[in-house]
Design a protein around this motif. Structure first.
Motif, mmCIF file in Angstrom:
data_model
loop_
_atom_site.group_PDB
_atom_site.id
_atom_site.type_symbol
_atom_site.label_atom_id
_atom_site.label_comp_id
_atom_site.label_asym_id
_atom_site.label_seq_id
_atom_site.Cartn_x
_atom_site.Cartn_y
_atom_site.Cartn_z
ATOM 1 N N ASP A 132 0.802 -1.383 -0.304
ATOM 2 C CA ASP A 132 -0.021 -0.039 -0.267
ATOM 3 C C ASP A 132 1.159 1.005 0.101
ATOM 4 O O ASP A 132 0.919 2.916 -0.748
ATOM 5 C CB ASP A 132 -0.605 0.298 1.087
ATOM 6 C CG ASP A 132 -1.917 -1.300 1.821
ATOM 7 O OD1 ASP A 132 -2.225 -1.655 0.504
ATOM 8 O OD2 ASP A 132 -1.909 -2.267 2.410
ATOM 9 N N ILE A 133 2.107 1.425 1.112
ATOM 10 C CA ILE A 133 3.228 1.999 0.753
ATOM 11 C C ILE A 133 4.785 1.797 0.662
ATOM 12 O O ILE A 133 4.432 0.891 1.056
ATOM 13 C CB ILE A 133 2.797 2.836 2.161
ATOM 14 C CG1 ILE A 133 1.311 4.296 2.636
ATOM 15 C CG2 ILE A 133 3.248 3.595 2.470
ATOM 16 C CD1 ILE A 133 1.204 4.297 3.658
ATOM 17 N N THR A 134 5.593 1.917 -0.466
ATOM 18 C CA THR A 134 6.679 2.307 0.049
ATOM 19 C C THR A 134 7.636 2.766 0.276
ATOM 20 O O THR A 134 7.108 4.149 -0.497
ATOM 21 C CB THR A 134 7.093 1.418 -1.558
ATOM 22 O OG1 THR A 134 5.885 0.524 -1.600
ATOM 23 C CG2 THR A 134 8.222 0.576 -1.035
ATOM 24 N N LYS A 172 11.927 -1.080 11.478
ATOM 25 C CA LYS A 172 12.616 -1.895 11.906
ATOM 26 C C LYS A 172 11.104 -3.579 10.320
ATOM 27 O O LYS A 172 9.681 -2.155 10.881
ATOM 28 C CB LYS A 172 12.518 -2.823 13.002
ATOM 29 C CG LYS A 172 12.502 -4.407 13.510
ATOM 30 C CD LYS A 172 12.835 -4.131 14.904
ATOM 31 C CE LYS A 172 13.145 -5.328 15.291
ATOM 32 N NZ LYS A 172 13.712 -6.373 16.957
ATOM 33 N N ILE A 173 11.897 -3.873 9.644
ATOM 34 C CA ILE A 173 11.446 -4.544 9.081
ATOM 35 C C ILE A 173 11.069 -5.903 9.106
ATOM 36 O O ILE A 173 11.725 -6.688 10.275
ATOM 37 C CB ILE A 173 11.862 -4.743 7.329
ATOM 38 C CG1 ILE A 173 13.484 -5.025 7.555
ATOM 39 C CG2 ILE A 173 11.839 -3.302 7.196
ATOM 40 C CD1 ILE A 173 14.018 -5.150 6.128
ATOM 41 N N ARG A 198 8.542 -6.247 5.150
ATOM 42 C CA ARG A 198 7.326 -5.316 6.087
ATOM 43 C C ARG A 198 7.821 -4.674 6.724
ATOM 44 O O ARG A 198 8.254 -4.661 8.050
ATOM 45 C CB ARG A 198 5.893 -6.052 6.314
ATOM 46 C CG ARG A 198 4.245 -5.093 6.755
ATOM 47 C CD ARG A 198 3.591 -6.462 6.714
ATOM 48 N NE ARG A 198 2.547 -5.377 7.114
ATOM 49 C CZ ARG A 198 1.338 -5.189 7.401
ATOM 50 N NH1 ARG A 198 1.111 -6.580 6.737
ATOM 51 N NH2 ARG A 198 0.606 -4.858 8.029
ATOM 52 N N VAL A 199 8.127 -2.986 6.528
ATOM 53 C CA VAL A 199 8.039 -2.599 7.424
ATOM 54 C C VAL A 199 7.171 -2.863 9.453
ATOM 55 O O VAL A 199 5.521 -2.382 9.208
ATOM 56 C CB VAL A 199 7.714 -0.630 8.092
ATOM 57 C CG1 VAL A 199 8.256 0.241 8.629
ATOM 58 C CG2 VAL A 199 9.158 -0.879 6.388
ATOM 59 N N ILE A 200 7.554 -2.971 9.756
ATOM 60 C CA ILE A 200 6.871 -2.720 11.784
ATOM 61 C C ILE A 200 6.746 -2.354 12.628
ATOM 62 O O ILE A 200 6.124 -2.409 13.522
ATOM 63 C CB ILE A 200 7.082 -5.073 12.462
ATOM 64 C CG1 ILE A 200 8.001 -4.678 12.165
ATOM 65 C CG2 ILE A 200 6.820 -5.530 10.953
ATOM 66 C CD1 ILE A 200 8.726 -6.083 12.807
ATOM 67 N N ALA A 236 1.506 1.702 9.520
ATOM 68 C CA ALA A 236 1.786 0.731 9.257
ATOM 69 C C ALA A 236 1.371 -0.673 9.969
ATOM 70 O O ALA A 236 1.168 -2.008 9.825
ATOM 71 C CB ALA A 236 3.030 0.668 9.666
ATOM 72 N N LYS A 237 0.135 -0.400 11.112
ATOM 73 C CA LYS A 237 -0.688 -1.303 11.834
ATOM 74 C C LYS A 237 -1.672 -1.897 10.676
ATOM 75 O O LYS A 237 -1.745 -2.807 11.021
ATOM 76 C CB LYS A 237 -1.194 -0.815 12.803
ATOM 77 C CG LYS A 237 -0.012 -0.021 13.895
ATOM 78 C CD LYS A 237 -1.278 0.220 15.079
ATOM 79 C CE LYS A 237 -1.207 1.958 14.605
ATOM 80 N NZ LYS A 237 -0.936 3.145 14.558
ATOM 81 N N ASP A 238 -1.972 -1.154 9.566
ATOM 82 C CA ASP A 238 -3.889 -1.483 9.090
ATOM 83 C C ASP A 238 -2.826 -2.194 7.258
ATOM 84 O O ASP A 238 -3.457 -2.637 7.113
ATOM 85 C CB ASP A 238 -4.554 -0.902 9.168
ATOM 86 C CG ASP A 238 -5.178 -0.715 11.065
ATOM 87 O OD1 ASP A 238 -4.743 -1.642 11.839
ATOM 88 O OD2 ASP A 238 -5.101 0.637 11.262
ATOM 89 N N TYR A 239 -1.707 -1.483 6.978
ATOM 90 C CA TYR A 239 -1.710 -1.207 5.509
ATOM 91 C C TYR A 239 -0.214 -2.315 5.862
ATOM 92 O O TYR A 239 0.749 -1.699 6.625
ATOM 93 C CB TYR A 239 -1.337 -0.129 5.150
ATOM 94 C CG TYR A 239 -2.772 0.699 5.674
ATOM 95 C CD1 TYR A 239 -4.166 0.628 4.185
ATOM 96 C CD2 TYR A 239 -2.806 1.680 6.048
ATOM 97 C CE1 TYR A 239 -4.848 1.327 4.236
ATOM 98 C CE2 TYR A 239 -4.692 2.282 5.957
ATOM 99 C CZ TYR A 239 -5.105 1.707 4.943
ATOM 100 O OH TYR A 239 -5.921 2.481 4.818
#
Length: 429
Positions: free
Chosen positions: A145-147, A165-166, A171-173, A242-245
């Motif tokens: 959704d976002i990069t 952090k990935i 994926r960024v978490i 980042a939580k939902d996408y």
């Protein structure tokens, strides 16, 4: 890339680059003798076959508008354009841009009219060369959704950046703004996931955001419309999303420099003169940096000693010594001058020789650097008039000073002479 729309954020008042931003928008600040900051992201877009480009700005945008209108004129047979969108008051929003996300939000009505799949959000004050096609391709391949574009960072510099952090899929978490000590140790990641070798990953175990993003069109519109109080991409919109996408990281492992401060701007310009290879080169024929065609005559050097320097076109230098410096277009340096480790931005016009002679006879100072002047570790903005036997050397090693009434500032020990300033004969700074 026809389905990508680029949005370049021109920044706010440019306080960190003041006084270079006193009379111009930050993206219009001259760089490398003949370019302007805005030329970097716009050229990267053109070289990446992205031709729909908006530039968002709100301060002193007259010279930026003029530069863009004169430089980037696509033919009428394509959809291509480079257009400035200045902050404006509307009944719904009577305020100036409140942050990076708010700037885009205020023009979302215009941006959503375009038949595109992605928005590419760029910054207007970075020096780098990047193929955005690879960036967008990574975004599409991972179904993101976002990069975010990220750079690998070592232990020494990690605390100066906003880190991410990935997980194992890229994926960024997690996000952390300039962490220290234990908080820093928690942000270490295995950068081989993003394509680094084992050796390089061990040396650079952190990733930092470059402030460059690709958004799916509908995701950006939704995020901006549902969270009106969030005004900044890097600090609010993206960490919350980042939580939902699916927020992915794209690794850019090449030269990149944020030149938003006087010291960083000065160092990045002088680094261009390094031998044998500067960290960033304007000599890449595959991906040139474009700027306005000025049709200036060649530079004329009369008995000069020049080492490790860049000289823009249309300069006239007489019997002087120039070392490790960058001279912009139409710079004029008279005999007996010594210029070391300095950035001269040149001039917007030539002063006819009759006018120069009359100025000297009347005791006025013509445009350029007067005879027997010494300039060391300084930035001389455009159209400055520096008199005879002036010494700009920061003799007392002052780190910060505001002498606007005398035509100069000192920032991080670097003397910055204002645009159109007049420095009288015999002055010592």
């Amino acid at each position: 890339m026809k389905k990508v729309l680029a949005i370049i954020l021109g920044g706010g008042a440019g306080t960190r680059l003041y006084p270079l931003t006193k009379l111009r928008a930050k993206p219009a600040v001259p760089v490398a003798g003949k370019y302007r900051l805005i030329d970097i992201p716009v050229s990267n877009c053109i070289n990446s076959e992205i031709f729909k480009i908006y530039v968002l700005t709100q301060f002193n945008s007259a010279s930026l508008n003029r530069h863009i209108a004169r430089t980037y004129n696509f033919s009428g047979f394509s959809e291509g354009f480079v257009e400035v969108l200045a902050a404006q008051q509307t009944p719904e929003n009577p305020n100036w841009f409140q942050g990076t996300a708010d700037a885009v939000r205020q023009y979302i009505w215009l941006l959503e009219e375009w038949d595109v799949d992605e928005y590419l959000i760029l910054s207007g004050d970075h020096l780098y060369r990047m193929d955005y096609r690879l960036f967008v391709q990574r975004h599409r391949e991972t179904g993101a959704d976002i990069t975010l574009s990220v750079i690998p960072i070592d232990d020494r510099r990690a605390s100066d950046f906003g880190l991410m952090k990935i997980d194992n899929s890229g994926r960024v978490i997690d996000f952390s703004e300039k962490p220290k000590d234990e908080a820093l140790a928690k942000m270490r990641v295995d950068t081989t996931i993003l394509g680094l070798s084992q050796e390089q990953a061990a040396l650079q175990p952190y990733i930092a955001s470059m402030g460059i993003y690709v958004f799916k069109k509908d995701v950006l519109i939704k995020l901006l419309k549902e969270s009106l109080e969030r005004t900044d991409f890097g600090k609010e919109i993206i960490p919350d999303a980042a939580k939902d996408y699916n927020v992915q990281a794209y690794l850019f492992d090449d030269y990149w420099e944020d030149i938003g401060t006087i010291e960083a701007f000065y160092n990045a310009n002088l680094a261009l003169t390094q031998q044998p290879l500067p960290p960033f080169s304007f000599y890449d024929e595959e991906a040139p940096i474009y700027t306005r065609a000025r049709y200036l005559p060649p530079t004329k050097l009369l008995d000069c000693h020049v080492t490790e320097s860049i000289i823009g076109e249309g300069c006239i230098l007489k019997n002087c010594r120039i070392q490790h410096s960058v001279l912009g277009v139409r710079s004029r340096v008279e005999s007996g001058c010594v210029i070391e480790e300095s950035l001269l931005m040149g001039s917007d016009f030539y002063q006819p020789s009759v006018e120069r002679q009359c100025s000297l006879e009347k005791g006025d100072i013509p445009v350029g650097i007067g005879p027997d002047t010494i300039i060391r570790r300084a930035i001389i903005d455009k159209n400055a008039r520096i008199g005879h036997d002036v010494k700009i050397i920061n003799k007392d090693n002052v780190q910060e000073a505001n002498r606007e009434n005398q035509g100069f500032y000192i920032r991080s020990g670097i003397v910055v002479v204002l645009k159109n300033a007049v420095i009288p004969d015999g002055t010592i700074i």
